[in-house]
Design a protein around this motif. Structure first.
Motif, PDB file in Angstrom:
ATOM      1  N   ASP A   1      -1.495  24.862  -1.057  1.00  0.00           N
ATOM      2  CA  ASP A   1      -1.692  22.805  -1.179  1.00  0.00           C
ATOM      3  C   ASP A   1       0.013  23.033  -2.043  1.00  0.00           C
ATOM      4  O   ASP A   1      -0.016  22.295  -3.180  1.00  0.00           O
ATOM      5  N   LEU A   2       0.923  23.649  -1.417  1.00  0.00           N
ATOM      6  CA  LEU A   2       2.628  23.205  -2.062  1.00  0.00           C
ATOM      7  C   LEU A   2       2.712  22.725  -0.276  1.00  0.00           C
ATOM      8  O   LEU A   2       2.469  23.120   0.787  1.00  0.00           O
ATOM      9  N   ALA A   3       4.154  21.941  -0.423  1.00  0.00           N
ATOM     10  CA  ALA A   3       4.491  21.502   0.658  1.00  0.00           C
ATOM     11  C   ALA A   3       6.810  21.399  -0.100  1.00  0.00           C
ATOM     12  O   ALA A   3       6.821  21.692  -1.014  1.00  0.00           O
ATOM     13  N   LEU A   4       7.614  21.695   1.537  1.00  0.00           N
ATOM     14  CA  LEU A   4       8.515  21.387   0.239  1.00  0.00           C
ATOM     15  C   LEU A   4       8.972  19.943   1.509  1.00  0.00           C
ATOM     16  O   LEU A   4       8.822  19.521   2.807  1.00  0.00           O
ATOM     17  N   VAL A   5      10.174  19.688   0.529  1.00  0.00           N
ATOM     18  CA  VAL A   5      10.600  18.409   1.079  1.00  0.00           C
ATOM     19  C   VAL A   5      12.260  18.006   0.917  1.00  0.00           C
ATOM     20  O   VAL A   5      12.341  18.631   0.050  1.00  0.00           O
TER      21      VAL A   5
ATOM     22  N   GLY B   1      19.155  19.664  -2.063  1.00  0.00           N
ATOM     23  CA  GLY B   1      18.583  19.417  -1.773  1.00  0.00           C
ATOM     24  C   GLY B   1      16.815  19.271  -1.115  1.00  0.00           C
ATOM     25  O   GLY B   1      15.877  19.208  -0.626  1.00  0.00           O
ATOM     26  N   TRP B   2      16.267  20.738  -1.504  1.00  0.00           N
ATOM     27  CA  TRP B   2      15.217  21.082  -0.869  1.00  0.00           C
ATOM     28  C   TRP B   2      14.235  21.356  -2.393  1.00  0.00           C
ATOM     29  O   TRP B   2      14.447  21.240  -3.711  1.00  0.00           O
ATOM     30  N   ILE B   3      12.962  20.996  -2.524  1.00  0.00           N
ATOM     31  CA  ILE B   3      12.163  19.933  -3.288  1.00  0.00           C
ATOM     32  C   ILE B   3      10.935  20.461  -3.461  1.00  0.00           C
ATOM     33  O   ILE B   3      10.383  19.828  -2.000  1.00  0.00           O
ATOM     34  N   VAL B   4       9.879  21.343  -4.357  1.00  0.00           N
ATOM     35  CA  VAL B   4       8.749  21.536  -3.665  1.00  0.00           C
ATOM     36  C   VAL B   4       7.758  20.421  -4.629  1.00  0.00           C
ATOM     37  O   VAL B   4       8.346  20.675  -5.039  1.00  0.00           O
ATOM     38  N   THR B   5       7.394  20.631  -3.812  1.00  0.00           N
ATOM     39  CA  THR B   5       5.493  19.877  -4.206  1.00  0.00           C
ATOM     40  C   THR B   5       4.303  19.814  -4.366  1.00  0.00           C
ATOM     41  O   THR B   5       4.186  21.075  -2.857  1.00  0.00           O
ATOM     42  N   ASN B   6       3.369  19.189  -3.816  1.00  0.00           N
ATOM     43  CA  ASN B   6       2.076  19.611  -3.461  1.00  0.00           C
ATOM     44  C   ASN B   6       1.978  19.044  -1.807  1.00  0.00           C
ATOM     45  O   ASN B   6       1.966  18.274  -1.719  1.00  0.00           O
TER      46      ASN B   6
ATOM     47  N   VAL C   1      10.673   8.496   0.478  1.00  0.00           N
ATOM     48  CA  VAL C   1      11.421   8.928  -0.326  1.00  0.00           C
ATOM     49  C   VAL C   1      11.221   9.076  -1.523  1.00  0.00           C
ATOM     50  O   VAL C   1      10.212   8.917  -2.185  1.00  0.00           O
ATOM     51  N   VAL C   2      12.722   8.958  -1.913  1.00  0.00           N
ATOM     52  CA  VAL C   2      13.121  10.847  -3.194  1.00  0.00           C
ATOM     53  C   VAL C   2      13.842   9.882  -4.012  1.00  0.00           C
ATOM     54  O   VAL C   2      15.028   8.972  -3.876  1.00  0.00           O
ATOM     55  N   VAL C   3      13.393   9.232  -5.450  1.00  0.00           N
ATOM     56  CA  VAL C   3      14.464   9.069  -6.642  1.00  0.00           C
ATOM     57  C   VAL C   3      14.527  10.024  -7.328  1.00  0.00           C
ATOM     58  O   VAL C   3      13.571  10.279  -7.814  1.00  0.00           O
ATOM     59  N   THR C   4      15.972  10.139  -7.876  1.00  0.00           N
ATOM     60  CA  THR C   4      16.490  11.705  -9.280  1.00  0.00           C
ATOM     61  C   THR C   4      15.690  10.736 -10.164  1.00  0.00           C
ATOM     62  O   THR C   4      15.927  10.000 -10.371  1.00  0.00           O
ATOM     63  N   ALA C   5      16.369  11.499 -11.493  1.00  0.00           N
ATOM     64  CA  ALA C   5      16.176  11.408 -12.419  1.00  0.00           C
ATOM     65  C   ALA C   5      17.064  10.538 -12.898  1.00  0.00           C
ATOM     66  O   ALA C   5      17.077   9.565 -13.766  1.00  0.00           O
TER      67      ALA C   5
ATOM     68  N   ALA D   1       1.222  -1.632   0.072  1.00  0.00           N
ATOM     69  CA  ALA D   1       0.082  -0.161  -0.364  1.00  0.00           C
ATOM     70  C   ALA D   1       0.603   0.933   0.313  1.00  0.00           C
ATOM     71  O   ALA D   1       1.269   0.941   1.140  1.00  0.00           O
ATOM     72  N   LEU D   2       0.739   1.739  -1.174  1.00  0.00           N
ATOM     73  CA  LEU D   2       1.552   2.677  -1.569  1.00  0.00           C
ATOM     74  C   LEU D   2       1.248   4.025  -1.983  1.00  0.00           C
ATOM     75  O   LEU D   2       0.047   3.669  -2.779  1.00  0.00           O
ATOM     76  N   ALA D   3       1.518   5.257  -2.030  1.00  0.00           N
ATOM     77  CA  ALA D   3       1.299   6.319  -2.608  1.00  0.00           C
ATOM     78  C   ALA D   3       2.176   7.305  -3.159  1.00  0.00           C
ATOM     79  O   ALA D   3       3.764   7.259  -2.545  1.00  0.00           O
ATOM     80  N   HIS D   4       2.340   7.998  -3.991  1.00  0.00           N
ATOM     81  CA  HIS D   4       3.168   8.742  -4.861  1.00  0.00           C
ATOM     82  C   HIS D   4       2.752   9.769  -5.844  1.00  0.00           C
ATOM     83  O   HIS D   4       1.618   9.976  -5.973  1.00  0.00           O
ATOM     84  N   GLY D   5       4.015  10.440  -5.921  1.00  0.00           N
ATOM     85  CA  GLY D   5       3.588  11.523  -6.320  1.00  0.00           C
ATOM     86  C   GLY D   5       4.472  12.556  -7.050  1.00  0.00           C
ATOM     87  O   GLY D   5       5.958  11.780  -7.149  1.00  0.00           O
ATOM     88  N   THR D   6       5.033  13.498  -7.374  1.00  0.00           N
ATOM     89  CA  THR D   6       5.527  14.448  -8.325  1.00  0.00           C
ATOM     90  C   THR D   6       6.351  15.570  -7.251  1.00  0.00           C
ATOM     91  O   THR D   6       6.085  15.817  -6.940  1.00  0.00           O
ATOM     92  N   GLY D   7       7.873  15.683  -7.956  1.00  0.00           N
ATOM     93  CA  GLY D   7       8.590  17.160  -7.232  1.00  0.00           C
ATOM     94  C   GLY D   7       9.441  17.866  -7.870  1.00  0.00           C
ATOM     95  O   GLY D   7      10.063  16.955  -8.843  1.00  0.00           O
ATOM     96  N   VAL D   8      10.029  19.158  -7.871  1.00  0.00           N
ATOM     97  CA  VAL D   8      10.707  19.483  -8.187  1.00  0.00           C
ATOM     98  C   VAL D   8      12.252  20.174  -7.377  1.00  0.00           C
ATOM     99  O   VAL D   8      11.523  20.808  -6.290  1.00  0.00           O
ATOM    100  N   ILE D   9      13.205  19.721  -7.809  1.00  0.00           N
ATOM    101  CA  ILE D   9      13.942  20.890  -7.084  1.00  0.00           C
ATOM    102  C   ILE D   9      14.415  21.872  -7.252  1.00  0.00           C
ATOM    103  O   ILE D   9      14.425  22.312  -8.486  1.00  0.00           O
ATOM    104  N   ILE D  10      14.930  22.602  -6.409  1.00  0.00           N
ATOM    105  CA  ILE D  10      14.594  24.056  -6.189  1.00  0.00           C
ATOM    106  C   ILE D  10      15.559  24.290  -6.314  1.00  0.00           C
ATOM    107  O   ILE D  10      16.414  25.927  -5.935  1.00  0.00           O
TER     108      ILE D  10
END
Length: 371
Positions: A155-159, A118-123, A134-138, A105-114
């Motif tokens: 609806d924004l967050a930082l990872v 190592g700072w990533i913006v996502t929803n 867990v983050v997997v880079t390109a 049982a997993l959930a996933h989405g996407t993020g953008v390195i800003i």
């Protein structure tokens, strides 16, 4: 099927010179005119080649042997190649897995390195109910991640991941210079975590859309699907103009996706880094839109005060039933319009408001509170 807005995270079970004067195509179905610094010499108008590439993107080369300059505009593959290294996939365990096997049982989405460290913006909706991130880079590298900041209203967050010298995505400058018809590219992790860095293309379908959001959104027909949440919407210069967040779901309806504009992304992330949270300015009033505004008819109807929640507003004599016409000299008829305006202020600052109270138009200086 009942129509609805779907937040699109995914739940899964496993130096030369060039003669100026050219108008360049900015999108598949539109043409835009761009202003560039120019110099007039002997009746001819010249612009720097560097100005051309700075404004339009693409690449240029000067051949000193033939004294010619060749300009190549960005195409979609070039844009994807530029931005995709800064796009990551985010996976984790939902806090509520119900009866599902917790191993799968997993959930996933996407993020953008800003930021390269190592700072990533996502929803926010991607990571708000997710643990063991867990983050997997390109390039296929895997990092443990933590959610550090979270703002439901935008609806924004930082990872954050522990890494350095990461490729970063360039945010489009603000105010955002886009137009309906511009070609755009969406990059994300649709449906399955194995489909990381999937790219789709389309056009910018609309701007200043108010749909299930506190702020204006961009609309696109580029295909975005569950898992694309938090991924970038990119222009043909390879700049992030938005963070994909929502899609409209209804039988017979296709390609109605929505993105949080870059100016809102920068407003929120700047507050995250400076204050630790969004210091959102508020009038201290609970407001109601007119019927016309609620259904999307252009209107100049005022907002109605339903409740007064701040001491500063109470001291000014503002009360339930008053009508709010203007804030800082600008007419406001929708709550999203007011929210957009207040992005330029901080709590504690004063703003002029025009209201109708007991039949009289009054203007007051109202101290903003944190909302």
């Amino acid at each position: 099927m009942k129509n609805r807005m779907l937040r699109i995270c995914s739940l899964i079970a496993l130096g030369a010179l060039l003669v100026a004067g050219t108008t360049w195509a900015a999108g598949t179905n539109s043409v835009a005119t761009y202003a560039m610094n120019a110099t007039k010499i002997n009746g001819e108008v010249y612009v720097k080649a560097s100005s051309l590439t700075n404004v339009l993107g693409g690449t240029g080369t000067f051949d000193s042997k033939t004294n010619t300059y060749s300009y190549t505009p960005n195409d979609i593959p070039a844009v994807i190649k530029k931005v995709s290294p800064a796009v990551v996939a985010i996976i984790g365990k939902p806090n509520d897995v119900g009866s599902a096997d917790p191993r799968y049982a997993l959930a996933h989405g996407t993020g953008v390195i800003i930021r390269a460290d190592g700072w990533i913006v996502t929803n926010a909706h991607v990571v708000e109910d997710m643990s063991n991130l867990v983050v997997v880079t390109a390039d296929g590298k895997k990092y443990d991640a933590v959610r550090t900041h979270h703002d439901e209203a935008s609806d924004l967050a930082l990872v954050k991941i522990k890494a350095t010298k990461l490729p970063i995505a360039k945010m489009a400058p603000t105010p955002l210079k886009v137009q309906v018809g511009d070609t755009v590219v969406a990059i994300g992790t649709p449906v399955s975590f194995s489909l990381r860095n999937t790219a789709t293309s389309g056009i910018l379908s609309g701007m200043n859309r108010s749909v299930s959001s506190a702020y204006n959104l961009l609309q696109t027909d580029a295909a975005i699907n569950p898992g694309n949440s938090g991924g970038p919407l990119v222009n043909m210069k390879g700049e992030v103009i938005g963070i994909n967040s929502l899609k409209f779901v209804e039988v017979g309806v296709d390609n109605l996706g929505f993105s949080i504009p870059a100016d809102t992304v920068q407003y929120v992330t700047n507050h995250f880094f400076k204050y630790g949270h969004v210091k959102r300015a508020s009038l201290g009033l609970e407001l109601e839109e007119s019927w016309s505004a609620l259904i999307g008819i252009p209107t100049s109807d005022p907002l109605t005060v339903k409740n007064v929640t701040s001491a500063s507003a109470q001291k000014l004599g503002i009360k339930s039933g008053d009508l709010l016409y203007k804030v800082a000299g600008k007419q406001v008829s929708a709550i999203v319009e007011l929210n957009e305006l207040l992005k330029g202020y901080l709590p504690g600052q004063q703003v002029e408001v025009m209201l109708q109270s007991d039949g009289d138009l009054i203007t007051r200086k109202l101290t903003l509170v944190e909302g």
